[in-house]
Design a protein around this motif. Sequence first.
Motif, PDB file in Angstrom:
ATOM      1  N   UNK A   4      -3.139  56.637  43.606  1.00 23.92           N
ATOM      2  CA  UNK A   4      -2.957  56.073  44.654  1.00 23.92           C
ATOM      3  C   UNK A   4      -1.663  56.048  44.842  1.00 23.92           C
ATOM      4  N   UNK A   5      -0.616  56.545  43.735  1.00 21.46           N
ATOM      5  CA  UNK A   5       0.872  56.773  44.310  1.00 21.46           C
ATOM      6  C   UNK A   5       1.266  58.427  45.240  1.00 21.46           C
ATOM      7  N   UNK A   6       0.117  59.196  44.827  1.00 12.10           N
ATOM      8  CA  UNK A   6       0.091  60.313  46.119  1.00 12.10           C
ATOM      9  C   UNK A   6      -0.207  60.228  47.004  1.00 12.10           C
ATOM     10  N   UNK A   7      -1.417  59.160  47.202  1.00 15.86           N
ATOM     11  CA  UNK A   7      -1.958  58.832  48.255  1.00 15.86           C
ATOM     12  C   UNK A   7      -0.555  57.981  49.599  1.00 15.86           C
ATOM     13  N   UNK A  14       5.953  62.360  51.808  1.00 12.42           N
ATOM     14  CA  UNK A  14       7.233  62.706  50.660  1.00 12.42           C
ATOM     15  C   UNK A  14       6.990  63.778  49.892  1.00 12.42           C
ATOM     16  N   UNK A  15       5.736  64.109  49.788  1.00 10.06           N
ATOM     17  CA  UNK A  15       4.898  65.612  49.080  1.00 10.06           C
ATOM     18  C   UNK A  15       5.896  66.640  48.963  1.00 10.06           C
ATOM     19  N   UNK A  16       5.874  67.070  47.559  1.00  8.34           N
ATOM     20  CA  UNK A  16       6.809  68.036  47.580  1.00  8.34           C
ATOM     21  C   UNK A  16       5.869  69.407  48.282  1.00  8.34           C
ATOM     22  N   UNK A  17       6.130  70.338  47.937  1.00  9.35           N
ATOM     23  CA  UNK A  17       4.985  71.541  48.342  1.00  9.35           C
ATOM     24  C   UNK A  17       3.274  71.444  47.793  1.00  9.35           C
ATOM     25  N   UNK A  18       3.873  71.321  46.071  1.00  6.97           N
ATOM     26  CA  UNK A  18       3.221  71.445  44.853  1.00  6.97           C
ATOM     27  C   UNK A  18       2.384  70.457  45.039  1.00  6.97           C
ATOM     28  N   UNK A  19       2.773  69.005  44.999  1.00  4.04           N
ATOM     29  CA  UNK A  19       2.043  68.289  45.276  1.00  4.04           C
ATOM     30  C   UNK A  19       0.991  67.834  46.584  1.00  4.04           C
ATOM     31  N   UNK A  21      -0.136  70.360  47.652  1.00  5.84           N
ATOM     32  CA  UNK A  21      -1.350  71.733  47.818  1.00  5.84           C
ATOM     33  C   UNK A  21      -2.302  71.079  46.853  1.00  5.84           C
ATOM     34  N   UNK A  22      -2.266  69.960  45.728  1.00  2.44           N
ATOM     35  CA  UNK A  22      -2.617  70.027  45.041  1.00  2.44           C
ATOM     36  C   UNK A  22      -3.832  68.714  45.139  1.00  2.44           C
ATOM     37  N   UNK A  23      -2.709  67.785  46.015  1.00  3.64           N
ATOM     38  CA  UNK A  23      -3.751  66.878  47.311  1.00  3.64           C
ATOM     39  C   UNK A  23      -4.525  67.042  47.936  1.00  3.64           C
ATOM     40  N   UNK A  24      -4.465  68.455  48.309  1.00  2.00           N
ATOM     41  CA  UNK A  24      -5.009  69.011  49.797  1.00  2.00           C
ATOM     42  C   UNK A  24      -6.592  69.216  48.889  1.00  2.00           C
ATOM     43  N   UNK A  25      -6.295  69.897  47.836  1.00  2.00           N
ATOM     44  CA  UNK A  25      -7.955  70.239  46.859  1.00  2.00           C
ATOM     45  C   UNK A  25      -8.345  68.973  46.470  1.00  2.00           C
ATOM     46  N   UNK A  26      -7.925  68.051  46.408  1.00  2.00           N
ATOM     47  CA  UNK A  26      -8.513  66.401  46.270  1.00  2.00           C
ATOM     48  C   UNK A  26     -10.014  66.314  47.340  1.00  2.00           C
ATOM     49  N   UNK A  27     -11.518  66.598  46.006  1.00  2.00           N
ATOM     50  CA  UNK A  27     -11.935  65.205  47.049  1.00  2.00           C
ATOM     51  C   UNK A  27     -12.632  64.669  48.057  1.00  2.00           C
TER      52      UNK A  27
END
Length: 299
Positions: A4-7, A14-19, A21-27
Amino acid sequence: MKKNHLLAKWLNDDLSEEELAAFQASPDFEKYQKIKNYTAHLTLDDLDENALLANILKQKKETPKVIPLYKTWFFRAAAIFVLALGVMFVFKMLMPQTQTADFGEKTTFSLPDNSEVVLNSGSEIHYKKWNWGHNRHLELKGEAYFKVAKGKRFEVETRLGKVTVLGTQFNVKTRKNRFDIVCYEGRVKVNYQDKQILLTHGQGVSFENGNQIEMNTDSSKPEWINSQISFYKENIRTILDEVERQYNISIELNVKDTTALFTGKLPAENLDTALQIISTTYHLEVQKVSKNKIIIGEK
């Protein structure tokens, strides 16, 4: 919680490039992306918090009306009372009205159309108030004098015959098998068995045991209205029956022949004089047994 925090950070970019990328990879990313695309064009007017608060404070809260229990019962009782009055009124209008005159008395009253009626002693009348203006019909037992207000047909029903008028003054009398009608004003139609007779001012007719007797009068009202009893070709038993009614007494007649007819008048307020006239006319003897009991026999 982390998801929920990432969303929330993604929605605010406000996401970093790494965050990212990880969020876009989520289902669930594809689903979140569609929702963001659909809602991106929606806009919301600026909210004026102060104006909204002021508007709420201006509105008066409606206080629900509370009716005390005693008032509820009062209204119910009043409704029942009004309904009862209505039922009583209709009942009174529909039920037959009765007017009577006891022996030794006379009764004067008015009908719903202000027609005047005087009942002679030992008589009674039945009628209905309901729709009287269109159905002026009554039943008579005994004798009555009528002064009828003008209007629709006025009918007097007796067990011996019927009298019909429009607006007039007349007298009707039924005693045993005798039926007397006298017209004092206007016109009167008399129905007796299969006969129909029209009477005008000053004319009268009597029927007894099927026989018709014509008679005339020069009086403006029946004699009994002025405390006199009038007879026209009547036998002694009929005469004494009328004396009993007028004076509220009992008369015992002990004679062999009662066929002799009498025409004349007797006082209705002086018993001694009335008895003297009868005894003199028929050559009889009068004996007073008590205040209300009299015996009349042959000398």
